[in-house]
Write a protein that holds these residues in place. Structure first.
Motif, PDB file in Angstrom:
ATOM      1  N   VAL A  85      -8.985  -5.601  -5.350  1.00 22.63           N
ATOM      2  CA  VAL A  85      -9.336  -4.258  -5.807  1.00 22.63           C
ATOM      3  C   VAL A  85     -10.709  -3.918  -5.235  1.00 22.63           C
ATOM      4  CG1 VAL A  85      -9.994  -2.860  -7.814  1.00 22.63           C
ATOM      5  CG2 VAL A  85      -7.939  -4.275  -7.901  1.00 22.63           C
TER       6      VAL A  85
ATOM      7  N   GLU B 297       0.437   4.044  -3.283  1.00 22.21           N
ATOM      8  CA  GLU B 297       0.678   3.429  -4.584  1.00 22.21           C
ATOM      9  C   GLU B 297       2.021   3.876  -5.169  1.00 22.21           C
ATOM     10  OE1 GLU B 297      -2.537   3.639  -7.410  1.00 22.21           O
ATOM     11  OE2 GLU B 297      -4.039   3.587  -5.827  1.00 22.21           O
TER      12      GLU B 297
ATOM     13  N   ASP C  19      -4.443  -7.055 -12.567  1.00 25.19           N
ATOM     14  CA  ASP C  19      -3.362  -6.088 -12.673  1.00 25.19           C
ATOM     15  C   ASP C  19      -3.926  -4.692 -12.938  1.00 25.19           C
ATOM     16  OD1 ASP C  19      -4.264  -6.343 -15.266  1.00 25.19           O
ATOM     17  OD2 ASP C  19      -2.535  -7.493 -15.950  1.00 25.19           O
ATOM     18  N   GLU C  20      -3.051  -3.780 -13.340  1.00 22.73           N
ATOM     19  CA  GLU C  20      -3.474  -2.399 -13.556  1.00 22.73           C
ATOM     20  C   GLU C  20      -4.468  -2.293 -14.708  1.00 22.73           C
ATOM     21  OE1 GLU C  20      -3.934   1.548 -12.831  1.00 22.73           O
ATOM     22  OE2 GLU C  20      -2.920   0.045 -11.598  1.00 22.73           O
TER      23      GLU C  20
ATOM     24  N   TYR D  64      -9.819   1.069  -6.776  1.00 17.93           N
ATOM     25  CA  TYR D  64      -8.465   1.256  -6.263  1.00 17.93           C
ATOM     26  C   TYR D  64      -7.995  -0.030  -5.588  1.00 17.93           C
ATOM     27  CZ  TYR D  64     -11.204   2.171  -2.026  1.00 17.93           C
ATOM     28  OH  TYR D  64     -12.106   2.077  -0.990  1.00 17.93           O
ATOM     29  N   PRO D  65      -6.696  -0.303  -5.624  1.00 16.46           N
ATOM     30  CA  PRO D  65      -6.181  -1.533  -5.007  1.00 16.46           C
ATOM     31  C   PRO D  65      -6.251  -1.459  -3.484  1.00 16.46           C
ATOM     32  CG  PRO D  65      -4.364  -0.177  -5.777  1.00 16.46           C
ATOM     33  CD  PRO D  65      -5.615   0.479  -6.271  1.00 16.46           C
TER      34      PRO D  65
ATOM     35  N   HIS E 190       5.460   1.866  -4.138  1.00 15.48           N
ATOM     36  CA  HIS E 190       5.794   0.543  -4.694  1.00 15.48           C
ATOM     37  C   HIS E 190       6.253  -0.414  -3.594  1.00 15.48           C
ATOM     38  CE1 HIS E 190       5.419   2.390  -8.618  1.00 15.48           C
ATOM     39  NE2 HIS E 190       6.341   3.277  -8.315  1.00 15.48           N
TER      40      HIS E 190
ATOM     41  N   ARG F 245      -7.751  -3.379 -13.414  1.00 11.53           N
ATOM     42  CA  ARG F 245      -8.281  -2.328 -12.551  1.00 11.53           C
ATOM     43  C   ARG F 245      -8.974  -1.252 -13.377  1.00 11.53           C
ATOM     44  NH1 ARG F 245      -4.389   1.869  -9.243  1.00 11.53           N
ATOM     45  NH2 ARG F 245      -5.989   3.344  -8.611  1.00 11.53           N
ATOM     46  N   GLN F 246      -8.395  -0.867 -14.495  1.00 10.68           N
ATOM     47  CA  GLN F 246      -9.017   0.142 -15.363  1.00 10.68           C
ATOM     48  C   GLN F 246     -10.317  -0.385 -15.963  1.00 10.68           C
ATOM     49  OE1 GLN F 246      -8.090   3.282 -15.660  1.00 10.68           O
ATOM     50  NE2 GLN F 246      -6.367   2.901 -14.255  1.00 10.68           N
TER      51      GLN F 246
ATOM     52  N   SER G 186       0.437  -5.740 -10.000  1.00 12.16           N
ATOM     53  CA  SER G 186      -0.691  -6.650  -9.808  1.00 12.16           C
ATOM     54  C   SER G 186      -1.164  -6.540  -8.369  1.00 12.16           C
ATOM     55  CB  SER G 186      -0.284  -8.088 -10.131  1.00 12.16           C
ATOM     56  OG  SER G 186       0.085  -8.211 -11.490  1.00 12.16           O
ATOM     57  N   TYR G 187      -2.425  -6.896  -8.145  1.00  9.31           N
ATOM     58  CA  TYR G 187      -3.027  -6.706  -6.836  1.00  9.31           C
ATOM     59  C   TYR G 187      -3.706  -7.981  -6.385  1.00  9.31           C
ATOM     60  CZ  TYR G 187      -2.607  -2.039  -8.885  1.00  9.31           C
ATOM     61  OH  TYR G 187      -2.148  -0.920  -9.522  1.00  9.31           O
TER      62      TYR G 187
ATOM     63  N   GLN H 162       4.035  -4.279 -14.848  1.00 11.08           N
ATOM     64  CA  GLN H 162       2.729  -3.733 -14.505  1.00 11.08           C
ATOM     65  C   GLN H 162       2.334  -4.233 -13.126  1.00 11.08           C
ATOM     66  OE1 GLN H 162      -1.166  -4.965 -16.451  1.00 11.08           O
ATOM     67  NE2 GLN H 162      -0.786  -3.026 -17.490  1.00 11.08           N
TER      68      GLN H 162
END
Length: 453
Positions: free
Chosen positions: A275, A249, A91-92, A108-109, A252, A95-96, A271-272, A269
């Motif tokens: 990434v 992004e 998820d985000e 980045y996704p 959405h 990613r961070q 999700s991908y 949040q």
């Protein structure tokens, strides 16, 4: 006997039997030439492969996926990482964490979805993907017609050449390799295209509801560039339309995996499924992959794919080396034959040399000098001959490629170390071949040699 005298005497003996020694040297040259030509082919193919990978712009990319996605779960990951049920969501927050890994420039996704785009009131269904601003100026976009995105939120698109041809109605009249970017770019650049997509929206304004809605949206976009390939495809479906990453992004867009996974769909949040981590140099890819795996995710990079191909190239090089060495082995037999015949012809000369004080070591050095001289000359001419053969093969291959409409490629390469190694191998092999004749000459009885007629 001094070194200078040995060299001078060896040169004189070689000149006395010019034809025989020349044929022996020619045999060495042919052996070295076959070796150089074979290995240069293997080296050239490896360099061509590496150049293609580097020019793809993907060498510094690492694709990150969740271990919960069982499609990418294998035995190695099962042994080295957590079980799928215990692995974190991609998820985000994840990613961070990936973006904070040392060596990662950005994460980045990889957003890709199939949607409808309208151009001149005609609907076209294709794959759409995001493209970060960091792609500007990359080798993957070399030859692109038009311009890059003006900003990360600009309502602009870059399209792939086959999709541009489809917009113009030319997709069915020619193959993908026959489409010229410049030819299809001019009619579509600056034109508007409307993208229809499904936006996922949480029902609760706070974004914490377990329900969500899907809203149909339309977004007008301006075509600003036409490119040849998908510049950021690491094993996924190839996209043909690219939007700025930040813009995509912010839309959405409802992804296919959202509908399959209710947890993702209802989560506040994002999700991908994948990434992309861009690494600060290809040399740090392996360390970044190991760090991301420790977090609990699967990774894949071009480096992983190239490792298997490098093994294949090593096997091919081994076969080429074996076949190229066969002619050199025949040349070794020729050296032994030439020097043995020289011993029979020069028995009285050897006897006289021993009678006036020449030692066994002096005679060995003399025959070594003759063998080394033939090896050195054969190595030099053989390397030159191998380079000429390689050039002829390259020219002939590219002529055939052009007849098929394929761009010319450099498929053979002769690096400096191969030249030095070929000459060195020729000298060493010649000296080894001279061991038996030199030893036989040194063991001659001077009395029996002087009586020889």
């Amino acid at each position: 006997m001094k070194l200078y005298d040995s060299v001078e005497l060896a040169a004189r003996n070689l000149r006395e039997s010019v034809l025989r020694n020349s044929l022996t040297t020619l045999g060495i040259s042919v052996g070295v030439a076959s070796l150089v030509a074979m290995l240069s082919l293997g080296i050239g193919l490896q360099q061509l492969f590496s150049q293609r990978l580097h020019s793809s712009g993907l060498f510094d990319r690492v694709m990150v996926t969740s271990r919960r996605d069982l499609r990418g779960f294998n035995r190695e990951q099962q042994e080295n990482g957590p079980a799928p049920a215990d692995s974190p969501d991609l998820d985000e927050a994840a990613r961070q964490n990936i973006a904070n890994v040392p060596g990662v420039v950005e994460a980045y996704p990889d957003l890709r979805f199939i949607t409808e785009l309208r151009f001149d009131d005609k609907a076209h269904l294709t794959m759409v993907s995001g493209m970060p601003l960091s792609q500007k100026g990359s080798d993957a976009l070399a030859g692109m017609q038009g311009s890059f995105f003006s900003s990360g939120e600009a309502h602009e698109v870059i399209v792939q050449k086959s999709f541009a041809a489809e917009l113009l109605g030319k997709a069915h009249t020619r193959g993908p390799d026959e489409i010229i970017v410049a030819e299809v770019a001019k009619p579509v650049l600056g034109r508007q295209i409307i993208m229809r997509y499904a936006e996922r929206e949480n029902s609760n304004a706070n974004g914490d509801s377990a329900s969500y809605s899907v809203i149909s949206r339309e977004l007008p976009l301006t075509i600003v560039g036409v490119t040849d390939l998908d510049p950021d495809n690491l094993g996924g479906a190839q996209a043909r339309v690219f939007l700025p990453q930040k813009l995509l992004e912010s839309l959405h867009v409802m992804q296919a995996y959202d509908s399959r996974d209710s947890t993702r769909a209802t989560s506040a949040q994002p999700s991908y499924s994948r990434v992309i981590a861009r690494v600060n140099g290809a040399g740090k890819v392996d360390s970044v992959e190991q760090a991301i795996k420790k977090i609990g995710f699967n990774t894949f990079s071009i480096l992983d794919a190239s490792k298997g191909l490098q093994t294949v190239f090593r096997i091919v090089d081994s076969f080429l080396l074996v076949f190229g060495s066969l002619a050199l082995t025949v040349a070794c037999i020729g050296i032994i034959n030439t020097l043995v015949m020289a011993i029979l012809e020069r028995r009285r000369e050897i006897g006289i040399m021993k009678a006036i004080g020449a030692s066994d070591g002096d005679l060995r050095n003399l025959f070594f000098a003759e063998a080394g001289a033939m090896g050195l000359l054969g190595g030099i001419f053989g390397t030159l001959l191998g380079w000429l053969i390689g050039r002829a093969i390259n020219i002939g291959t590219n002529f055939y490629f052009r007849s098929l409409g394929i761009p010319a490629e450099k498929i053979l390469a002769v690096p400096w170390w191969l030249v030095a190694a070929a000459i060195g191998v020729a000298v060493v092999v010649s000296l080894v071949s001279g061991l038996y004749p030199a030893s036989r000459a040194a063991k001659l009885d001077p009395v029996q040699a002087l009586r020889y007629e």
